[in-house]
Design an enzyme around this catalytic site. Structure first.
Site, PDB file in Angstrom:
ATOM      1  N   LYS A 262     -24.460   7.860  54.574  1.00 47.65           N
ATOM      2  CA  LYS A 262     -25.873   7.500  54.444  1.00 47.65           C
ATOM      3  C   LYS A 262     -26.053   6.628  53.201  1.00 47.65           C
ATOM      4  O   LYS A 262     -25.117   6.507  52.385  1.00 47.65           O
ATOM      5  CB  LYS A 262     -26.728   8.764  54.376  1.00 47.65           C
ATOM      6  CG  LYS A 262     -26.385   9.690  53.231  1.00 47.65           C
ATOM      7  CD  LYS A 262     -27.193  10.962  53.305  1.00 47.65           C
ATOM      8  CE  LYS A 262     -26.826  11.884  52.164  1.00 47.65           C
ATOM      9  NZ  LYS A 262     -27.885  12.760  51.753  1.00 47.65           N
TER      10      LYS A 262
ATOM     11  N   TYR B 182     -35.635  -8.801  24.759  1.00 46.31           N
ATOM     12  CA  TYR B 182     -37.086  -8.531  24.753  1.00 46.31           C
ATOM     13  C   TYR B 182     -37.434  -7.507  23.693  1.00 46.31           C
ATOM     14  O   TYR B 182     -36.728  -6.503  23.520  1.00 46.31           O
ATOM     15  CB  TYR B 182     -37.516  -7.956  26.103  1.00 46.31           C
ATOM     16  CG  TYR B 182     -37.579  -8.961  27.233  1.00 46.31           C
ATOM     17  CD1 TYR B 182     -38.417 -10.081  27.156  1.00 46.31           C
ATOM     18  CD2 TYR B 182     -36.834  -8.771  28.381  1.00 46.31           C
ATOM     19  CE1 TYR B 182     -38.480 -10.986  28.199  1.00 46.31           C
ATOM     20  CE2 TYR B 182     -36.903  -9.674  29.437  1.00 46.31           C
ATOM     21  CZ  TYR B 182     -37.724 -10.773  29.339  1.00 46.31           C
ATOM     22  OH  TYR B 182     -37.785 -11.656  30.371  1.00 46.31           O
TER      23      TYR B 182
HETATM   24  C1  LIG Z   1     -26.965  17.122  54.450  1.00 47.45           C
HETATM   25  C2  LIG Z   1     -25.827  16.573  53.644  1.00 47.45           C
HETATM   26  N1  LIG Z   1     -24.564  16.896  53.985  1.00 47.45           N
HETATM   27  C3  LIG Z   1     -23.501  16.448  53.289  1.00 47.45           C
HETATM   28  C4  LIG Z   1     -23.667  15.637  52.201  1.00 47.45           C
HETATM   29  C5  LIG Z   1     -22.448  15.164  51.452  1.00 47.45           C
HETATM   30  O1  LIG Z   1     -22.406  15.671  50.162  1.00 47.45           O
HETATM   31  P1  LIG Z   1     -21.261  15.163  49.144  1.00 47.45           P
HETATM   32  O2  LIG Z   1     -21.493  13.709  48.961  1.00 47.45           O
HETATM   33  O3  LIG Z   1     -21.503  15.931  47.902  1.00 47.45           O
HETATM   34  O4  LIG Z   1     -19.965  15.446  49.796  1.00 47.45           O
HETATM   35  C6  LIG Z   1     -24.957  15.285  51.803  1.00 47.45           C
HETATM   36  C7  LIG Z   1     -25.142  14.448  50.615  1.00 47.45           C
HETATM   37  O5  LIG Z   1     -26.086  14.432  49.912  1.00 47.45           O
HETATM   38  C8  LIG Z   1     -26.067  15.760  52.550  1.00 47.45           C
HETATM   39  O6  LIG Z   1     -27.319  15.453  52.204  1.00 47.45           O
END
Ligand SMILES: Cc1ncc(COP(=O)(O)O)c(C=O)c1O
Length: 383
Positions: free
Chosen positions: A42, A275
């Protein structure tokens, strides 16, 4: 966007090493043992570029991909990714017909959309499979344990929808002192038992994230959902006093954030820089201008605090970081020239700056540092 380095019009870019990504994947695989692998890609694969990362990990044999939204899933489908995709966040405002059209698996946290899915499945004469999320303690999404019975009862009155997965997300996986993970595990076990007594045996069960895998936690699961470790980005484990860290493989940061010196000047002591005169030189200084700023993800809070690597040495960021430009004090680094490479995150032979180093300075998590690298920074994929 994959631009060859000699075609860059602005010398600020990110290099993503696909060979390091593959090696990290293999390390995760070894820790996961017999469990299947959902790679969490994601937020544009935590800033690394979702399509390129998905293509690379599909080649390594990743079983599933986890994304946050339908938009992210559609980008992958348009690029030809055929692996199952779990929408970790839910469907939000999207048309449920997209689930069928693009073969997406939604996660569900309440009965609110179950009827719509069942209706859609009936209309298209195709089943809709979903993974049920239970809230075992994080408090974001998921059916709370005390509403699970009502959810299952309603689900069992419907046709066309199929509960094929059960999952939950951990709140404190990397903290081996906290009891929360055991409590979450127990609630997950109870949810599984409740499904089983209702005659439901989900094909997929998944709990572990990077912290859980590193901490060698055990859950009733046949798949892990891993993001951070794949990118070589770990949130450090908190270990009980007197206990050793579990024996762990080294995960390599996959991403290097680079720019170049585009301007150099020698200034006297007491020269204001940037700045608001945020910095005054305290000695005759050599100052390098670098075309990278907060619009590229170089956080402004690093002004006068952060560093970059030039010729293998750490140079301090001086003056306030602006939108497109920043300044480095290179007085103590001999031989710096216009055109020299500047590493904002990454390592040279002698020095290193990790996402975690930057995160600790900014009082945040390394994932945020990676995700905030700007869209306008080209990602170059290297072996
Ligand atoms: C629902 C969910 N599963 C798995 C993960 C993966 O976590 P990680 O990146 O700590 O392995 C995330 C990451 O935020 C998540 O939101």
């Amino acid at each position: 966007m994959n631009v060859p380095i000699n075609k860059l019009l602005r010398p600020t870019w990110v290099e993503i090493s696909l060979s390091k990504l593959r090696r990290n994947y293999e390390r995760v695989r070894r820790l996961a043992g017999r469990r299947k692998m959902m790679a969490v890609i994601k937020a544009d694969a935590y800033g690394h570029g979702a399509v390129a990362v998905a293509n690379c990990l599909a080649g390594c044999g990743a079983d599933w991909f986890g994304v946050a939204s339908v938009e992210e899933a559609l980008e992958l489908r348009a690029a030809g990714i055929t692996q199952p995709l779990l929408l970790l966040g839910g469907l939000y405002m999207s048309d449920p017909a997209d689930l069928i059209k693009f073969q997406l698996t939604p996660s569900l946290s309440s009965t609110a959309r179950l009827d719509t899915y069942a209706e859609c499945a009936r209309r298209y004469r195709r089943p809709i499979e979903f993974h049920l999320k239970v809230d075992t303690g994080l408090g974001r999404l998921g059916v709370p344990p005390d509403r699970l019975a009502a959810f299952l009862e309603h689900y069992q009155t419907l046709k066309g929808v199929r509960l094929t997965g059960l999952f939950t997300h951990l709140a404190s996986a990397e903290d081996l002192l906290a009891t929360q993970t055991e409590e979450q595990c127990e609630r997950f076990r109870a949810a599984l038992a409740q499904l089983s007594s209702a005659g439901i045996e989900p094909a997929w069960t998944h709990v572990s994230n990077s912290g859980a895998l590193l901490g060698r936690r055990e859950f009733p699961e046949n798949m892990v959902r891993i993001g951070g470790l794949l990118y070589g980005c770990c949130i450090p484990l908190v270990v009980p006093p007197g206990k050793d860290l579990p024996d762990l493989p080294e995960f390599e940061p996959v991403l290097t954030f680079k720019s170049c010196v585009v301007y150099l000047k020698d200034v006297p002591s007491e020269t204001p820089l940037g700045y608001g005169e945020a910095f005054h030189t305290r000695r005759p200084s050599r100052i390098a201008t670098v075309p990278v700023g907060y619009a590229d993800g170089l956080n402004r809070a690093l002004s006068n605090r952060g560093h970059a690597i030039v010729r293998g040495r750490l140079a301090r960021l001086v003056g306030s970081i602006s939108m497109d430009l920043s300044l480095l004090d290179v007085t103590d680094i001999p031989g710096v020239n216009v055109g020299d490479e500047v590493i904002l995150m990454g390592r040279s032979e002698e020095a290193s700056i990790t996402a975690l180093d930057i995160a600790q300075m900014l009082d945040t998590v390394p994932y945020e540092v990676l995700c905030l690298i700007g869209k306008r920074v080209p990602r170059l994929y290297v072996e």
